[in-house]
Design a protein around this motif. Structure first.
Motif, PDB file in Angstrom:
ATOM      1  N   GLY A   1      28.264  -7.799  32.199  1.00 34.56           N
ATOM      2  CA  GLY A   1      27.484  -6.732  31.715  1.00 34.56           C
ATOM      3  C   GLY A   1      28.180  -5.384  31.814  1.00 34.56           C
ATOM      4  N   TYR A   2      27.521  -4.466  31.236  1.00 34.78           N
ATOM      5  CA  TYR A   2      28.018  -3.092  31.219  1.00 34.78           C
ATOM      6  C   TYR A   2      27.559  -2.326  32.452  1.00 34.78           C
ATOM      7  N   PRO A   3      28.380  -1.400  32.920  1.00 34.74           N
ATOM      8  CA  PRO A   3      27.933  -0.578  34.042  1.00 34.74           C
ATOM      9  C   PRO A   3      26.772   0.313  33.602  1.00 34.74           C
ATOM     10  N   LYS A   4      25.818   0.473  34.479  1.00 35.97           N
ATOM     11  CA  LYS A   4      24.655   1.295  34.146  1.00 35.97           C
ATOM     12  C   LYS A   4      24.800   2.718  34.667  1.00 35.97           C
ATOM     13  N   LEU A   5      25.707   2.920  35.597  1.00 35.73           N
ATOM     14  CA  LEU A   5      25.917   4.236  36.193  1.00 35.73           C
ATOM     15  C   LEU A   5      27.394   4.587  36.191  1.00 35.73           C
ATOM     16  N   ALA A   6      27.659   5.877  36.096  1.00 41.36           N
ATOM     17  CA  ALA A   6      29.036   6.361  36.191  1.00 41.36           C
ATOM     18  C   ALA A   6      28.992   7.800  36.687  1.00 41.36           C
ATOM     19  N   TYR A   7      30.057   8.221  37.312  1.00 39.16           N
ATOM     20  CA  TYR A   7      30.148   9.600  37.778  1.00 39.16           C
ATOM     21  C   TYR A   7      30.496  10.499  36.597  1.00 39.16           C
ATOM     22  N   GLY A   8      29.684  11.528  36.379  1.00 43.37           N
ATOM     23  CA  GLY A   8      29.959  12.472  35.294  1.00 43.37           C
ATOM     24  C   GLY A   8      30.534  13.764  35.823  1.00 43.37           C
ATOM     25  N   GLY A   9      29.905  14.305  36.840  1.00 48.14           N
ATOM     26  CA  GLY A   9      30.362  15.575  37.420  1.00 48.14           C
ATOM     27  C   GLY A   9      29.567  16.752  36.886  1.00 48.14           C
ATOM     28  N   ILE A  10      29.587  17.835  37.629  1.00 45.52           N
ATOM     29  CA  ILE A  10      28.923  19.064  37.229  1.00 45.52           C
ATOM     30  C   ILE A  10      29.902  19.860  36.364  1.00 45.52           C
ATOM     31  N   PRO A  11      29.543  20.194  35.130  1.00 41.13           N
ATOM     32  CA  PRO A  11      30.485  20.913  34.252  1.00 41.13           C
ATOM     33  C   PRO A  11      30.593  22.394  34.617  1.00 41.13           C
ATOM     34  N   ILE A  12      31.826  22.877  34.682  1.00 41.06           N
ATOM     35  CA  ILE A  12      32.116  24.287  34.965  1.00 41.06           C
ATOM     36  C   ILE A  12      33.022  24.814  33.855  1.00 41.06           C
ATOM     37  N   ILE A 121      35.305  10.074  43.203  1.00 40.39           N
ATOM     38  CA  ILE A 121      35.982  10.761  42.104  1.00 40.39           C
ATOM     39  C   ILE A 121      37.464  10.401  42.013  1.00 40.39           C
ATOM     40  N   GLY A 122      37.953   9.566  42.938  1.00 37.94           N
ATOM     41  CA  GLY A 122      39.347   9.124  42.892  1.00 37.94           C
ATOM     42  C   GLY A 122      40.343  10.186  43.327  1.00 37.94           C
ATOM     43  N   GLU A 123      39.922  11.099  44.179  1.00 37.93           N
ATOM     44  CA  GLU A 123      40.820  12.168  44.645  1.00 37.93           C
ATOM     45  C   GLU A 123      41.386  11.786  46.008  1.00 37.93           C
ATOM     46  N   THR A 124      42.691  11.546  46.036  1.00 38.00           N
ATOM     47  CA  THR A 124      43.323  11.100  47.282  1.00 38.00           C
ATOM     48  C   THR A 124      44.149  12.186  47.964  1.00 38.00           C
ATOM     49  N   GLU A 125      44.435  13.282  47.266  1.00 44.92           N
ATOM     50  CA  GLU A 125      45.330  14.293  47.836  1.00 44.92           C
ATOM     51  C   GLU A 125      44.689  15.650  48.073  1.00 44.92           C
ATOM     52  N   ASN A 126      43.996  16.192  47.106  1.00 46.39           N
ATOM     53  CA  ASN A 126      43.483  17.560  47.188  1.00 46.39           C
ATOM     54  C   ASN A 126      42.030  17.539  47.682  1.00 46.39           C
ATOM     55  N   HIS A 127      41.842  17.835  48.955  1.00 43.63           N
ATOM     56  CA  HIS A 127      40.516  17.871  49.578  1.00 43.63           C
ATOM     57  C   HIS A 127      40.239  19.288  50.063  1.00 43.63           C
ATOM     58  N   PRO A 128      39.963  20.222  49.140  1.00 40.32           N
ATOM     59  CA  PRO A 128      39.894  21.637  49.513  1.00 40.32           C
ATOM     60  C   PRO A 128      38.577  22.106  50.132  1.00 40.32           C
ATOM     61  N   ILE A 166      39.313  22.510  38.140  1.00 33.48           N
ATOM     62  CA  ILE A 166      39.887  22.267  36.810  1.00 33.48           C
ATOM     63  C   ILE A 166      40.061  20.761  36.574  1.00 33.48           C
ATOM     64  N   LYS A 167      40.577  20.068  37.566  1.00 29.55           N
ATOM     65  CA  LYS A 167      40.835  18.629  37.419  1.00 29.55           C
ATOM     66  C   LYS A 167      39.551  17.804  37.308  1.00 29.55           C
ATOM     67  N   HIS A 168      38.548  18.137  38.118  1.00 23.54           N
ATOM     68  CA  HIS A 168      37.375  17.263  38.206  1.00 23.54           C
ATOM     69  C   HIS A 168      36.116  17.782  37.523  1.00 23.54           C
ATOM     70  N   ASN A 169      36.022  19.106  37.309  1.00 24.92           N
ATOM     71  CA  ASN A 169      34.748  19.647  36.838  1.00 24.92           C
ATOM     72  C   ASN A 169      34.845  20.546  35.622  1.00 24.92           C
ATOM     73  N   LYS A 176      34.173  14.686  28.347  1.00 25.05           N
ATOM     74  CA  LYS A 176      34.976  13.507  27.996  1.00 25.05           C
ATOM     75  C   LYS A 176      34.558  12.290  28.826  1.00 25.05           C
ATOM     76  N   ARG A 177      34.295  12.501  30.114  1.00 25.26           N
ATOM     77  CA  ARG A 177      33.814  11.401  30.962  1.00 25.26           C
ATOM     78  C   ARG A 177      32.525  10.804  30.405  1.00 25.26           C
ATOM     79  N   HIS A 178      31.620  11.676  29.998  1.00 21.97           N
ATOM     80  CA  HIS A 178      30.356  11.195  29.450  1.00 21.97           C
ATOM     81  C   HIS A 178      30.567  10.435  28.134  1.00 21.97           C
ATOM     82  N   LEU A 179      31.405  10.984  27.270  1.00 21.63           N
ATOM     83  CA  LEU A 179      31.691  10.306  26.000  1.00 21.63           C
ATOM     84  C   LEU A 179      32.368   8.964  26.218  1.00 21.63           C
TER      85      LEU A 179
END
Length: 185
Positions: A1-12, A121-128, A166-169, A176-179
């Motif tokens: 089946g298809y995933p029913k949920l996905a991370y979109g993020g807050i748009p900035i 969100i798959g962020e392994t390096e930049n944890h600001p 810039i990278k995540h939001n 694009k994530r939503h599309l």
């Protein structure tokens, strides 16, 4: 089946936000907190405020605190832009809109940022984002004190904050994530 949920993020809208890179560490770290009295206990701003006031009393020559309450948005943004560190919330696994807007301006955010969020969100390096233990006032104080004592790191932390948003939001990235998710369905 298809995933029913996905991370979109807050748009900035990062392109529309003033960002001036911090060229050197400030002599005095300017902390900022916006208070909504009705939501203070829900967000933990009461705890953040108490900790920040204690740190400012300990080190008044090295830091200051701007407290804003019930202010028009344009005035709020001006006060925010004159700061280095935004004290946002502590009862959250992730940063919300205020923290992300501050980070897009190059501010360091004290907000929710649990390891699970970075994994999601798959962020392994930049944890600001400065993540704090909401059960411990002393943890909040320790982390704020560390920011002040290590203010030479603020220019790098500022850049990392901006790059993270810039990278995540960025609004184009979030759209694009939503599309992409829609296309998969």
């Amino acid at each position: 089946g298809y995933p029913k949920l996905a991370y979109g993020g807050i748009p900035i809208e990062t392109a529309d936000i003033n960002y001036t890179p911090m060229s050197e560490a400030p002599e005095k770290v300017k902390m900022f907190i916006g208070i909504q009295r009705k939501r203070s206990m829900l967000k933990g701003t009461d705890v953040l405020l108490e900790a920040a006031q204690k740190i400012v009393a300990e080190m008044p020559e090295l830091c200051e605190l701007k407290i804003v309450e019930n202010m028009p948005y344009s005035d709020y943004v001006k006060a925010l832009e004159a700061s280095h560190v935004m004290l946002d919330q502590i009862y959250s696994y992730t940063p919300a809109t205020n923290a992300l807007l501050a980070m897009a301006r190059g501010m360091v955010a004290v907000s929710g940022a649990e390891p699970e969020f970075y994994r999601l969100i798959g962020e392994t390096e930049n944890h600001p984002i400065i993540n704090i233990d909401p059960r411990s006032l002393s943890d909040v104080e320790t982390k704020l004190r560390k920011i002040i004592e290590n203010r030479a790191n603020l220019p790098t932390m500022s850049r990392n904050s901006r790059e993270f948003v810039i990278k995540h939001n960025d609004s184009i990235t979030v759209a694009k994530r939503h599309l992409d998710f829609w296309e998969k369905l």
